[in-house]
Design a protein around this motif. Structure first.
Motif, PDB file in Angstrom:
ATOM      1  N   CYS A 132     -11.882 -57.457  80.227  1.00 27.69           N
ATOM      2  CA  CYS A 132     -11.836 -57.164  81.696  1.00 27.69           C
ATOM      3  C   CYS A 132     -12.062 -55.208  81.805  1.00 27.69           C
ATOM      4  O   CYS A 132     -12.503 -56.002  83.002  1.00 27.69           O
ATOM      5  N   HIS A 179      -5.487 -63.900  81.860  1.00 22.09           N
ATOM      6  CA  HIS A 179      -5.834 -62.711  82.788  1.00 22.09           C
ATOM      7  C   HIS A 179      -7.494 -62.180  82.047  1.00 22.09           C
ATOM      8  O   HIS A 179      -8.443 -62.264  83.327  1.00 22.09           O
ATOM      9  N   ASN A 183     -10.153 -62.465  85.024  1.00 24.19           N
ATOM     10  CA  ASN A 183     -11.240 -60.690  85.264  1.00 24.19           C
ATOM     11  C   ASN A 183     -12.810 -61.303  85.174  1.00 24.19           C
ATOM     12  O   ASN A 183     -13.585 -60.550  85.615  1.00 24.19           O
ATOM     13  N   TRP A 230       5.171 -63.512  83.925  1.00 18.35           N
ATOM     14  CA  TRP A 230       4.295 -63.335  85.381  1.00 18.35           C
ATOM     15  C   TRP A 230       3.010 -63.951  86.092  1.00 18.35           C
ATOM     16  O   TRP A 230       2.321 -63.690  86.971  1.00 18.35           O
ATOM     17  N   ARG A 239      -4.583 -55.098  89.666  1.00 18.88           N
ATOM     18  CA  ARG A 239      -4.710 -54.416  88.534  1.00 18.88           C
ATOM     19  C   ARG A 239      -5.821 -55.813  87.503  1.00 18.88           C
ATOM     20  O   ARG A 239      -6.789 -56.469  87.861  1.00 18.88           O
ATOM     21  N   TRP A 240      -5.458 -55.620  86.468  1.00 13.15           N
ATOM     22  CA  TRP A 240      -5.636 -56.083  85.579  1.00 13.15           C
ATOM     23  C   TRP A 240      -5.166 -57.463  85.276  1.00 13.15           C
ATOM     24  O   TRP A 240      -5.631 -58.654  84.178  1.00 13.15           O
ATOM     25  N   THR A 241      -3.795 -57.709  86.008  1.00 17.56           N
ATOM     26  CA  THR A 241      -2.989 -58.823  85.590  1.00 17.56           C
ATOM     27  C   THR A 241      -2.936 -59.809  86.398  1.00 17.56           C
ATOM     28  O   THR A 241      -2.985 -59.599  87.088  1.00 17.56           O
ATOM     29  N   TYR A 242      -2.881 -60.711  85.877  1.00 21.08           N
ATOM     30  CA  TYR A 242      -3.297 -62.296  86.266  1.00 21.08           C
ATOM     31  C   TYR A 242      -2.029 -62.514  87.261  1.00 21.08           C
ATOM     32  O   TYR A 242      -0.127 -62.871  86.969  1.00 21.08           O
ATOM     33  N   SER A 243      -1.797 -63.513  88.001  1.00 21.48           N
ATOM     34  CA  SER A 243      -1.464 -63.890  88.843  1.00 21.48           C
ATOM     35  C   SER A 243      -1.722 -65.389  89.880  1.00 21.48           C
ATOM     36  O   SER A 243      -2.881 -65.014  89.881  1.00 21.48           O
ATOM     37  N   GLN A 289       2.770 -51.811  89.050  1.00 23.91           N
ATOM     38  CA  GLN A 289       3.345 -51.564  87.127  1.00 23.91           C
ATOM     39  C   GLN A 289       3.731 -50.353  86.872  1.00 23.91           C
ATOM     40  O   GLN A 289       2.920 -49.138  87.943  1.00 23.91           O
TER      41      GLN A 289
END
Length: 326
Positions: A132, A179, A183, A230, A239-243, A289
């Motif tokens: 990431c 994630h 990225n 999530w 940011r770096w988070t997956y959805s 976050q």
């Protein structure tokens, strides 16, 4: 929102968001949205963040963490959340807001001279061991004109057997992560778009996309159940988070780049995004976050989010194949 159209509500915003509304939702002529985009560097969020750059080219004195980060304190124990103020996050934010790289002329060279990763004191533009982080570095470096050839090779060498990537590879993980794969895909797509080289990373990008598409963007391949809460949580900044929305935004960008139709395996994820839309046409912020920031840029948890509404509406417009209308 009472008495205000979605369009007016979105246009009444910082230039970093407004120009994207003008381009992606309203389809205004390029000179119009480009003029708004140019304002990002001189007013509002963009001007504020640019003013916080250190003389040596960094933000907060660090690469991924601020210089005053207490590795034994609450932030390190994840009680206060990861800080989002250091160089990598500040550059990423400015790039995503559409700031012209010329505004940051000389920054790539300053970072090459002054910035080192907290991991093993490695040189900034060489990347480190986290997928990431390396993806953000690749995208930011392409934007600023740095030499990122080594990071591209690193991604090609660190793909998992199942087609994606995992930041935990150095700890022995042999299976891809949602994630890390998403990225990485963003960085590889930026490489294609900036360099025009459609061959070097094409096969790797396709395998990563297949990893997510085979799972419908949010399901476990083994059980067909959602991989985790999530995946369906809509919050901004990503940011770096997956959805599913973060992934859908990637596939929209990739589809527009490739001239390709949306993959039908995304259908269920798209309907999950659509179902989260309120009757007034907005999407609610699930929650920002935790972690220190320079300043807040979107709604608090439980409130209508302009950024989520912009992004989700753009995804649905692309999926539905029709011009945006209220």
């Amino acid at each position: 929102m009472v008495g205000t159209s979605i369009t007016d509500w979105l246009l009444d915003s910082d230039p970093s968001l407004r120009w994207q509304v003008e381009r992606d939702l309203l389809g205004l002529p390029e000179p119009v949205w480009q003029a708004t985009r140019a304002r990002v560097a001189t007013e509002g969020f963009g001007a504020r963040l640019l003013a916080l750059q250190d003389p040596d080219g960094q933000w907060a004195g660090g690469a991924y963490f601020p210089a005053d980060f207490d590795w034994q304190g609450p932030e390190a124990r994840e009680e206060g959340g990861q800080p989002w103020t250091a160089t990598t996050w500040s550059l990423t934010t400015l790039r995503e807001w559409g700031v012209d790289a010329g505004v940051l002329a000389g920054t790539a060279q300053k970072l090459a001279a002054n910035c080192r990763w907290e991991y093993d004191d490695l040189p900034y533009w060489g990347g480190e061991v986290d997928c990431c982080i390396n993806s953000l570095t690749l995208s930011n470096g392409l934007w600023l004109g740095a030499d990122l050839d080594g990071i591209v090779d690193w991604f090609l060498e660190h793909r998992m057997p199942d087609g994606g990537w995992n930041c935990e590879w150095q700890n022995g993980s042999a299976r891809s992560s949602f994630h890390s794969t998403l990225n990485t895909l963003k960085g590889l797509l930026d490489y294609e778009r900036v360099t025009g080289d459609r061959e070097r990373v094409r096969e790797a990008r396709r395998s990563g996309e297949e990893y997510l598409l085979a799972r419908g963007l949010y399901r476990r391949l083994s059980t067909d159940e959602p991989v985790a809460p999530w995946a369906l949580r809509l919050s901004y900044p990503f940011r770096w988070t997956y959805s599913v929305l973060n992934a859908a935004c990637y596939f929209r960008a990739a589809g527009l780049h490739d001239g390709a139709e949306p993959d039908p395996r995304m259908a269920d994820a798209i309907e999950r995004i659509r179902a989260a839309r309120l009757p007034d046409g907005t999407w609610i912020q699930a929650g920002r976050q935790p972690g220190r920031v320079w300043f807040e840029i979107d709604a608090a948890a439980g409130e209508p989010s302009k950024w989520l509404t912009l992004l989700a509406t753009g995804v649905l417009r692309w999926w539905d194949g029709r011009v945006y209308s209220e």
